[in-house]
Design a protein around this motif. Structure first.
Motif, mmCIF file in Angstrom:
data_model
loop_
_atom_site.group_PDB
_atom_site.id
_atom_site.type_symbol
_atom_site.label_atom_id
_atom_site.label_comp_id
_atom_site.label_asym_id
_atom_site.label_seq_id
_atom_site.Cartn_x
_atom_site.Cartn_y
_atom_site.Cartn_z
ATOM 1 N N GLY A 47 0.804 -1.221 0.000
ATOM 2 C CA GLY A 47 0.000 0.000 0.000
ATOM 3 C C GLY A 47 0.830 1.261 0.000
ATOM 4 O O GLY A 47 0.314 2.345 0.245
ATOM 5 N N LYS A 48 2.114 1.131 -0.257
ATOM 6 C CA LYS A 48 2.964 2.333 -0.183
ATOM 7 C C LYS A 48 3.699 2.584 -1.501
ATOM 8 O O LYS A 48 4.294 1.685 -2.085
ATOM 9 C CB LYS A 48 3.967 2.193 0.955
ATOM 10 C CG LYS A 48 3.302 2.200 2.333
ATOM 11 C CD LYS A 48 4.354 2.215 3.421
ATOM 12 C CE LYS A 48 3.727 2.425 4.790
ATOM 13 N NZ LYS A 48 3.021 1.251 5.284
ATOM 14 N N LEU A 49 3.655 3.841 -1.905
ATOM 15 C CA LEU A 49 4.347 4.275 -3.127
ATOM 16 C C LEU A 49 5.859 4.194 -2.909
ATOM 17 O O LEU A 49 6.374 4.733 -1.932
ATOM 18 C CB LEU A 49 3.936 5.720 -3.443
ATOM 19 C CG LEU A 49 4.694 6.419 -4.557
ATOM 20 C CD1 LEU A 49 4.422 5.747 -5.900
ATOM 21 C CD2 LEU A 49 4.290 7.900 -4.621
ATOM 22 N N TYR A 472 6.707 6.063 0.386
ATOM 23 C CA TYR A 472 5.766 7.061 0.912
ATOM 24 C C TYR A 472 4.439 6.395 1.261
ATOM 25 O O TYR A 472 3.974 5.497 0.552
ATOM 26 C CB TYR A 472 5.530 8.152 -0.124
ATOM 27 C CG TYR A 472 6.773 8.909 -0.524
ATOM 28 C CD1 TYR A 472 7.370 9.827 0.338
ATOM 29 C CD2 TYR A 472 7.361 8.696 -1.777
ATOM 30 C CE1 TYR A 472 8.507 10.514 -0.044
ATOM 31 C CE2 TYR A 472 8.507 9.385 -2.154
ATOM 32 C CZ TYR A 472 9.078 10.297 -1.290
ATOM 33 O OH TYR A 472 10.204 10.975 -1.658
ATOM 34 N N ASP A 473 3.840 6.889 2.322
ATOM 35 C CA ASP A 473 2.597 6.295 2.794
ATOM 36 C C ASP A 473 1.402 6.821 1.998
ATOM 37 O O ASP A 473 0.562 7.563 2.516
ATOM 38 C CB ASP A 473 2.428 6.586 4.286
ATOM 39 C CG ASP A 473 1.409 5.643 4.906
ATOM 40 O OD1 ASP A 473 0.871 4.783 4.159
ATOM 41 O OD2 ASP A 473 1.149 5.765 6.111
ATOM 42 N N ILE A 474 1.369 6.435 0.735
ATOM 43 C CA ILE A 474 0.268 6.850 -0.130
ATOM 44 C C ILE A 474 0.221 5.835 -1.271
ATOM 45 O O ILE A 474 1.256 5.332 -1.705
ATOM 46 C CB ILE A 474 0.497 8.289 -0.650
ATOM 47 C CG1 ILE A 474 -0.776 8.851 -1.264
ATOM 48 C CG2 ILE A 474 1.662 8.370 -1.632
ATOM 49 C CD1 ILE A 474 -0.740 10.361 -1.459
ATOM 50 N N LEU A 475 -0.973 5.510 -1.719
ATOM 51 C CA LEU A 475 -1.086 4.472 -2.747
ATOM 52 C C LEU A 475 -1.777 5.024 -3.981
ATOM 53 O O LEU A 475 -2.966 5.332 -3.958
ATOM 54 C CB LEU A 475 -1.874 3.273 -2.197
ATOM 55 C CG LEU A 475 -1.969 2.070 -3.151
ATOM 56 C CD1 LEU A 475 -0.591 1.531 -3.490
ATOM 57 C CD2 LEU A 475 -2.833 0.976 -2.539
ATOM 58 N N VAL A 488 -1.435 14.036 -0.372
ATOM 59 C CA VAL A 488 -0.199 13.995 -1.156
ATOM 60 C C VAL A 488 0.898 14.765 -0.426
ATOM 61 O O VAL A 488 2.019 14.282 -0.242
ATOM 62 C CB VAL A 488 -0.432 14.599 -2.563
ATOM 63 C CG1 VAL A 488 0.890 14.763 -3.310
ATOM 64 C CG2 VAL A 488 -1.405 13.736 -3.360
ATOM 65 N N LYS A 489 0.550 15.947 0.028
ATOM 66 C CA LYS A 489 1.533 16.782 0.707
ATOM 67 C C LYS A 489 2.051 16.091 1.969
ATOM 68 O O LYS A 489 3.247 16.067 2.236
ATOM 69 C CB LYS A 489 0.913 18.136 1.057
ATOM 70 C CG LYS A 489 1.902 19.077 1.707
ATOM 71 C CD LYS A 489 1.332 20.448 1.948
ATOM 72 C CE LYS A 489 2.305 21.278 2.763
ATOM 73 N NZ LYS A 489 1.804 22.600 3.083
ATOM 74 N N LYS A 490 1.140 15.517 2.711
ATOM 75 C CA LYS A 490 1.529 14.861 3.964
ATOM 76 C C LYS A 490 2.472 13.683 3.689
ATOM 77 O O LYS A 490 3.498 13.529 4.358
ATOM 78 C CB LYS A 490 0.270 14.384 4.697
ATOM 79 C CG LYS A 490 0.536 13.787 6.048
ATOM 80 C CD LYS A 490 -0.757 13.685 6.864
ATOM 81 C CE LYS A 490 -0.466 13.112 8.248
ATOM 82 N NZ LYS A 490 -0.321 11.646 8.237
ATOM 83 N N ALA A 491 2.108 12.879 2.701
ATOM 84 C CA ALA A 491 2.920 11.692 2.411
ATOM 85 C C ALA A 491 4.337 12.071 1.987
ATOM 86 O O ALA A 491 5.314 11.466 2.426
ATOM 87 C CB ALA A 491 2.257 10.854 1.325
ATOM 88 N N PHE A 492 4.449 13.104 1.139
ATOM 89 C CA PHE A 492 5.774 13.491 0.648
ATOM 90 C C PHE A 492 6.574 14.295 1.686
ATOM 91 O O PHE A 492 7.768 14.508 1.520
ATOM 92 C CB PHE A 492 5.654 14.293 -0.656
ATOM 93 C CG PHE A 492 5.404 13.425 -1.866
ATOM 94 C CD1 PHE A 492 6.337 12.481 -2.261
ATOM 95 C CD2 PHE A 492 4.234 13.548 -2.599
ATOM 96 C CE1 PHE A 492 6.113 11.677 -3.375
ATOM 97 C CE2 PHE A 492 3.995 12.751 -3.712
ATOM 98 C CZ PHE A 492 4.937 11.805 -4.104
ATOM 99 N N SER A 493 5.892 14.782 2.734
ATOM 100 C CA SER A 493 6.587 15.598 3.735
ATOM 101 C C SER A 493 7.391 14.763 4.726
ATOM 102 O O SER A 493 8.252 15.295 5.430
ATOM 103 C CB SER A 493 5.586 16.463 4.508
ATOM 104 O OG SER A 493 4.995 17.397 3.637
ATOM 105 N N GLY A 494 7.078 13.489 4.831
ATOM 106 C CA GLY A 494 7.827 12.626 5.744
ATOM 107 C C GLY A 494 7.734 11.197 5.245
ATOM 108 O O GLY A 494 6.710 10.537 5.413
ATOM 109 N N ALA A 495 8.802 10.733 4.622
ATOM 110 C CA ALA A 495 8.769 9.395 4.027
ATOM 111 C C ALA A 495 8.517 8.342 5.104
ATOM 112 O O ALA A 495 8.968 8.482 6.252
ATOM 113 C CB ALA A 495 10.089 9.113 3.322
#
Ligand SMILES: [Zn+2]
Lengths: 572, 253
Positions: A47-49, A472-475, A488-495
């Motif tokens: 589930g993680k990019l 990153y915690d985004i799928l 999107v911003k949150k995920a890229f702000s802290g891997a």
């Protein structure tokens, strides 16, 4: 032997054409490998990019940034992006951190790593001040580093071009890269730095440099020829003439056209144009200033010999720093700001000026739009490198915010709604509905860099590449970046994880380990007789003009942390 | 109404940074909770209760919270930093950066204050019943806007660089100011009832009134532009600083 198995990662790796496919990644001893044993440590990335580690190919993070630090000590307490700026106390794993635009060296390493970035390229190393750049590199943890050495207003360069001595010129470039332990050739406002020594500037490609009888166009072509003769991994990296002036888009396109005839010696572009946002202005004055991005993008779409980066503007305080001395003088006078000015002896100029980009200023609003217009109007993302020219357009800690502008028309519309009518009339951004996907974003933040710097082991997840990886915690597919840009911003702000050479350096957005990074530099081979002849010329320069001796000028290997020497063979 | 009384358990040589000690952080909390708030002591953090005796009477909102420091706190910095409301009373001398960036409320100091009192203050009031050191109401190093609002009253004297880079608010000094008061100002009002040396250099905007003697008036304030009357007193009027194209007003008796 250390082994890691990253399981079920949703991988986006444009270098291999992989667009968000679920797969495993194996790591052994810092490299990506085909398979690992059963003893490998398993990381579940379901589930993680997952992408290669980010690569900032143009940032001011060591050297001139220090002038910014002492001009604006108040930057230390600025905390505009909580978690990635301001004052952070020492912990067991990290040193104390301060700053926003000009953070301390440790903070630069930690914060890039938190964003999932693992390699940076310092955009401007004056040969004479290279030692200082490497001293700062040493204190930037985690990241791999490299830098571009300045040659665009150098006396020896201009003399060899004037005297039509291309072989000696190439030998000098090779020597200059070695002296500064640099990776590539940077040209800033060619000839302008020297003209600034006389309180002047050059006005375009064919305006001769005082006392040298060469034009910026000749400097560009001479250096490009030397660059390709030495088969350097990177093309020349050009900050065009007339930066920051209304109407400069014409000079920019003219410069790009000039390079159509340059044949690259390697499988890469023959020209990289940097922070084009500052060089894509139309109009004739600040009164009728408007975007020139459509014209520049139009040209770039039809060209296949070049790459460029954005120099995206971020609203709020920024710190401009460049070898373009006359531009900084103009900035300081126009904005009534503090001004630092430096003369790099026989080599270049430099200036530093703090400024503030306000969405209420129509000029700043149009500048903000131009960066995005360039990214969105140029069809092929492989020609584009994402940058803010940190901290010239804004601090790199704003990258996640800027990604939302690229990925969401709705988010752009939100920002644009605060602009004046006058600003809206001068930009084309409101009519652009393109939204980048994760794949295109990966190209602009990783893959383009790997290709343009000829670093096949960086910016991709191929077997054999460095295990520099960001998770990153985004799928993709489960999040709609065009509406859910906050996620999107949150995920890229802290891997969720950043791996550096196979080691977990960031976990859940926090620093885990702070290993030392490598320093890359290029050693280009030149025939001995040509080198000897060239040395005679520079010996004279050192005797007559320099304030230091040649022996003290050269940066030695002991100054480099984990040096990686890239050898190339000059063609003479 | 909540009253929080703090007194040092023993005099400290190593500075304490009490930037958490303000009504915003104390309101509605018990003595135990306040004692647990971390403060910097040298290069490490420790609970406030390890350094101070904490007594709490009543409970109240931020506006209704008063903090009283009993005794000398001349090695306690940043008291009242960023406070938005309520009151702080200090019955002794206080260290640097008291009231830094405060936005509202009131600080009363019955003693002397070290440098940077009310630095970058944006609102509220500071009353100093003693002398102040350097940089009252100024900006942090490198900052182009110092005090932005509120009022500072100094009933004693101040040292140099009073109101440096000030761009709003009001400072009243009943005694003398040192060298270069109102340097690089860009707004606000400064009244000095005593003497001052080389006032208002590089002033872009704002008003400076000096009732006492002025030493070494800068040559850039050469041209007198008539007189102006303020509260029944007639002053000589100057505009400047011409070196920076300033429009500030300097009134001298
Ligand atoms: Zn740059």
């Amino acid at each position: 032997m250390s082994e890691i198995l990253i399981k079920n990662a949703s991988v986006c790796d444009p270098a291999q054409g992989i667009n968000c496919e679920t797969m495993d990644i194996c790591i052994r001893d810092g490299k990506i490998v085909d398979s690992v044993s059963e003893n490998a440590k398993v990381i579940d990335a379901e589930g993680k990019l997952t992408m290669a580690g980010g690569f900032d190919g143009h940032t001011h993070s060591a050297g001139k940034i220090n002038v910014g630090r002492f001009m604006n000590p108040n930057d230390a307490k600025k905390n505009l992006v909580p978690g990635l700026s301001g004052q952070v106390a020492r912990t067991e794993k990290t040193r104390a951190q301060v700053g926003y635009n000009t953070p301390n060296t440790y903070a630069i390493g930690y914060r890039y790593a938190k964003l999932g970035y693992t390699t940076i390229c310092e955009a401007a190393i004056p040969l004479l001040a290279a030692r200082h750049t490497h001293e700062e590199f040493k204190e930037i943890p985690i990241l791999d580093k490299m830098g571009l050495s300045l040659f665009g207003s150098n006396w020896q360069v201009m003399e060899y071009i004037r005297d039509k001595e291309p072989e000696k010129l190439a030998a000098y470039i090779a020597w200059g890269l070695k002296a500064s332990r640099g990776y590539g050739v940077k040209i800033v406002n060619p000839g302008g730095g020297e003209a600034w020594g006389w309180g002047k500037n050059v006005s375009g490609l064919y305006d001769p440099v005082p006392n040298f009888d060469v034009t910026p166009a000749e400097i560009l072509m001479g250096l490009a020829e030397a660059n390709e003769r030495l088969q350097l991994p990177h093309s020349v990296h050009v900050h065009c003439n007339n930066l920051g002036k209304p109407g400069n888009y014409a000079t920019t396109i003219e410069t790009m056209k000039l390079f159509e005839k340059v044949k690259p010696s390697r499988d890469r572009q023959s020209l990289h144009v940097t922070h084009v946002q500052f060089n894509a202005y139309a109009g004739t004055s600040w009164r009728d200033f408007e975007t020139g991005a459509p014209m520049v993008a139009d040209y770039v779409n039809g060209a296949d010999h070049m790459t460029f980066d954005l120099g995206q503007v971020i609203f709020g305080p920024a710190m401009t720093m460049t070898a373009d001395g006359p531009v900084e003088y103009a900035n300081a006078r126009m904005l009534h700001e503090k001004w630092s000015n430096q003369d790099i002896e026989l080599e270049d100029a430099s200036g530093v000026v703090p400024l503030f980009y306000s969405p209420k200023s129509f000029v700043n609003a149009v500048q903000w739009a131009i960066g995005l217009e360039l990214a969105l109007l140029v069809k092929d993302p492989w020609k584009v490198m994402f940058t803010t020219d940190s901290p010239n357009g804004g601090s790199f800690v704003n990258y996640p915010e800027a990604f939302t502008y690229l990925m969401s028309e709705k988010r752009r519309a939100e920002v644009i709604s605060g602009f004046s009518k006058m600003a809206l009339d001068r930009m084309v951004l409101p009519g652009i509905d393109r939204e980048l996907d994760f794949y295109e974003l990966a190209v602009m933040t990783r893959s383009t860099q790997s290709k343009m710097y000829s670093m096949p082991e960086k910016g991709n997840l191929k077997v054999g590449s460095d295990a520099d990886i960001a998770i990153y915690d985004i799928l993709p597919g489960h999040v709609d970046p065009s509406t859910e840009y906050a996620k999107v911003k949150k995920a890229f702000s802290g891997a969720a994880y950043t791996f550096k050479n196979g080691e977990i350096v960031v976990k859940d957005g926090e620093i885990e380990e702070t290993p030392k990074g490598k320093t890359y530099w290029v050693n280009a081979k030149v025939p001995e007789n040509i080198d000897t002849a060239m040395q005679k010329d520079i010996d004279r320069k050192f005797r007559k003009y320099y304030t230091v001796s040649k022996a003290n000028y050269m940066v030695e290997d002991m100054y480099l942390q984990k040096p990686v020497e890239i050898g190339t063979e000059g063609v003479f | 109404m909540q009253v929080v009384k703090l007194s040092l358990k023993k005099a400290n040589k190593i500075p304490i940074e009490a930037d958490n000690a303000n009504p915003d952080n104390f309101a509605g909390k018990t003595a135990e909770e306040i004692g647990a708030i971390p403060v910097w002591y040298g290069n490490g953090q420790c609970p406030l209760g390890d350094l101070f005796n904490v007594e709490v009477e009543g409970s109240g909102s931020v506006e209704n919270t008063k903090i009283v420091f009993e005794g000398d706190v001349s090695r306690v910095k940043r008291i009242g930093q960023n406070m938005s409301a309520g009151e702080i009373e200090i019955n002794g001398n206080v260290d640097m950066h008291c009231g830094f960036g405060m936005k509202g409320g009131k600080v009363v100091i019955n003693g002397d204050a070290d440098s940077w009192l009310g630095c970058e203050m944006a609102g509220g009031e500071i009353i100093l019943n003693g002398n102040a050191s350097y940089y009252v109401g100024s900006g942090y190093r490198g900052e182009s806007c110092g005090m932005r609002g509120g009022k500072i009253t100094v009933n004693g004297n101040t040292k140099d660089y009073l109101g440096e880079h000030m761009c709003g608010g009001e400072i009243l000094v009943k005694g003398d100011a040192g060298l270069l008061p109102a340097i690089s100002n860009n707004g606000g009002k400064i009244v000095i009832e005593g003497s001052a040396t080389m006032p208002a250099s590089e002033m872009k905007n704002g008003t400076v009134i000096i009732k006492g003697e002025v030493f070494d008036l800068l040559p850039s304030y050469k041209e007198e532009e008539g007189t102006e009357e303020v509260e029944g007193v007639t002053y000589r009027k100057f505009t400047g600083d011409v070196n920076v194209g300033g429009k500030g007003v300097l009134l001298i008796k």
